[in-house]
Write a protein that holds these residues in place. Structure first.
Motif, short mmCIF file in Angstrom:
data_model
loop_
_atom_site.label_atom_id
_atom_site.label_comp_id
_atom_site.label_asym_id
_atom_site.label_seq_id
_atom_site.Cartn_x
_atom_site.Cartn_y
_atom_site.Cartn_z
N GLU A 60 0.64 3.70 -3.15
CA GLU A 60 2.04 3.97 -2.85
C GLU A 60 2.66 2.87 -2.00
OE1 GLU A 60 4.80 7.30 -0.51
OE2 GLU A 60 2.68 7.70 -0.91
N VAL A 61 1.99 2.50 -0.92
CA VAL A 61 2.57 1.52 0.00
C VAL A 61 2.60 0.13 -0.62
CG1 VAL A 61 0.45 0.87 1.26
CG2 VAL A 61 2.63 0.92 2.45
N ILE A 62 1.60 -0.18 -1.43
CA ILE A 62 1.58 -1.48 -2.12
C ILE A 62 2.58 -1.49 -3.27
CG2 ILE A 62 0.19 -2.96 -3.63
CD1 ILE A 62 -0.63 -3.37 -0.84
N GLY A 63 2.61 -0.41 -4.04
CA GLY A 63 3.47 -0.36 -5.22
C GLY A 63 4.95 -0.37 -4.89
N ALA A 64 5.31 0.14 -3.71
CA ALA A 64 6.73 0.19 -3.33
C ALA A 64 7.24 -1.14 -2.80
CB ALA A 64 6.94 1.28 -2.29
N ALA A 65 6.35 -2.07 -2.51
CA ALA A 65 6.75 -3.33 -1.89
C ALA A 65 7.20 -4.35 -2.93
CB ALA A 65 5.58 -3.89 -1.09
N ALA A 66 8.27 -5.07 -2.60
CA ALA A 66 8.80 -6.13 -3.45
C ALA A 66 8.62 -7.47 -2.75
CB ALA A 66 10.27 -5.87 -3.74
N ALA A 67 8.94 -8.54 -3.46
CA ALA A 67 8.79 -9.88 -2.90
C ALA A 67 9.51 -9.98 -1.56
CB ALA A 67 9.36 -10.92 -3.87
N GLY A 68 8.82 -10.54 -0.57
CA GLY A 68 9.37 -10.69 0.76
C GLY A 68 9.07 -9.54 1.68
N ASP A 69 8.60 -8.40 1.15
CA ASP A 69 8.26 -7.24 1.98
C ASP A 69 6.90 -7.45 2.65
OD1 ASP A 69 10.58 -6.11 1.11
OD2 ASP A 69 9.64 -4.60 -0.17
N MET A 70 6.70 -6.70 3.73
CA MET A 70 5.42 -6.74 4.43
C MET A 70 4.76 -5.37 4.40
SD MET A 70 4.49 -7.77 8.38
CE MET A 70 4.46 -9.50 7.97
N VAL A 71 3.47 -5.36 4.14
CA VAL A 71 2.67 -4.14 4.16
C VAL A 71 1.53 -4.32 5.16
CG1 VAL A 71 1.12 -2.65 2.83
CG2 VAL A 71 3.19 -3.56 1.76
N VAL A 72 1.39 -3.35 6.06
CA VAL A 72 0.28 -3.34 7.01
C VAL A 72 -0.56 -2.10 6.74
CG1 VAL A 72 -0.41 -3.22 9.43
CG2 VAL A 72 1.56 -4.60 8.77
N ILE A 73 -1.86 -2.28 6.59
CA ILE A 73 -2.79 -1.16 6.44
C ILE A 73 -3.83 -1.27 7.54
CG2 ILE A 73 -4.54 -0.09 4.96
CD1 ILE A 73 -2.95 -1.02 2.55
N THR A 74 -3.99 -0.20 8.31
CA THR A 74 -5.03 -0.16 9.33
C THR A 74 -6.04 0.92 8.97
OG1 THR A 74 -4.10 1.52 10.86
CG2 THR A 74 -3.22 -0.74 11.01
N PHE A 75 -7.29 0.63 9.23
CA PHE A 75 -8.36 1.61 8.99
C PHE A 75 -9.28 1.64 10.19
CE2 PHE A 75 -12.69 2.74 7.81
CZ PHE A 75 -12.49 3.99 7.22
N SER A 76 -9.47 2.84 10.73
CA SER A 76 -10.45 3.07 11.79
C SER A 76 -11.37 4.20 11.35
CB SER A 76 -9.76 3.44 13.11
OG SER A 76 -9.08 2.34 13.66
N GLY A 77 -12.63 3.89 11.25
CA GLY A 77 -13.61 4.86 10.79
C GLY A 77 -14.91 4.13 10.50
N HIS A 78 -15.79 4.80 9.79
CA HIS A 78 -17.07 4.18 9.44
C HIS A 78 -16.93 3.24 8.25
CE1 HIS A 78 -20.01 6.00 12.07
NE2 HIS A 78 -19.69 7.24 11.72
N GLY A 79 -17.67 2.16 8.28
CA GLY A 79 -17.91 1.35 7.11
C GLY A 79 -19.32 1.62 6.61
#
Length: 276
Positions: A60-79
């Motif tokens: 959703e967050v990636i698909g809604a973004a157009a050229a020039g937009d910024m997307v930040v994804i943070t993950f805290s948990g186990h790898g």
């Protein structure tokens, strides 16, 4: 330019005996900081952060973004990591993020993350922040007893804690599993020529961990705590390189948290203003 963020924090891992304490606080802290900077923020916390929900949230967050937009994804948990089924990993293991329903839904693998980000529109800038471990060993990451619950705990999920015995690598049957030598699950998503950036709480390779900490009585990821603390001291024009330098070696690694945060991206991406 539209700014969107997805902040994921998972403390509770049912059926694994590997619960954490600071990841939900991390996600809320990142969400508050990004919201104050004008981002549209969605949070996935604990039971909300199933594998399906994480996949849907990223799409959703990636698909809604157009050229020039910024997307930040943070993950805290186990790898974690799993035996590689596609044959594309030199060490025979795929890296993954651990969702809430890890025991039933499985890990969110680097291949799956890469496919989501590869489908984005041209000109979308990604900033990925990972406060988790992406390699380790069973023995180093084993949880302590009740008497040392307040000690730092690595954010690494050994395969034996969630995979059925028949899926474990042969060497892991009754023995510590071999450590992965691979990258963060987010690393394949970073276009090093496209202005993308990955900030992670620790180095790659065996025996490098991001720690679940308790700082002044409050559970937090050590990297998240010191990264946000450093960010508040920087001028508005500070770059990602400036931010990274303000975290390490100034705050990490330390005697309590022996981890070295990493920054991955092109020289141009590192010079961009933080969240600018």
């Amino acid at each position: 330019m539209t700014r969107r963020a997805l902040c994921i924090g998972i403390n509770n891992y049912p059926g694994t005996q590997m619960d954490l304490a600071g990841c939900v606080n991390d996600a809320n802290d990142w969400a508050d900081e990004l919201g104050a900077r004008g981002f549209e923020v969605k949070r996935l916390l604990d039971a909300q952060a199933t594998k399906a929900a994480m996949l849907a949230g990223m799409r959703e967050v990636i698909g809604a973004a157009a050229a020039g937009d910024m997307v930040v994804i943070t993950f805290s948990g186990h790898g974690t990591y799993v035996p590689d089924a596609s044959g594309d990993e030199r060490d025979g293991l795929d890296e993954g993020l651990c969702p809430y329903d890890l025991k039933t839904g499985g890990a969110l693998l680097d291949d799956e993350i890469h496919a989501i980000f590869a489908a984005r529109k041209g000109g979308v800038h990604l900033v990925l922040i990972s406060d988790s471990c992406h390699s380790g060993t069973v023995t180093r990451a084993a949880p302590g007893g009740d008497d040392d619950a307040d000690l730092p705990r690595p954010r690494f999920m050994p395969m034996a804690a969630w995979l059925p015995p028949e899926r474990l690598p042969r060497a892991a049957a009754g023995k510590p599993a071999a450590a992965s030598t691979g990258e963060s699950p987010f690393a394949r998503a970073v276009s090093r020529g496209g202005g993308d950036l990955l900030l992670s709480g620790c180095k790659e390779g065996p025996n490098n961990f991001s720690f679940d900490a308790r700082i002044r009585g409050r559970p937090n990821g050590a990297f998240t705590h010191f990264a946000l603390k450093a960010l508040k001291t920087l001028p508005p024009t500070a770059s990602y390189a400036d931010w990274h330098a303000a975290v390490t070696p100034a705050a990490l690694p330390s005697a309590s948290y022996p981890q070295s945060p990493q920054i991955v991206g092109s020289a141009a991406a590192r010079k961009r203003p933080v969240f600018g």
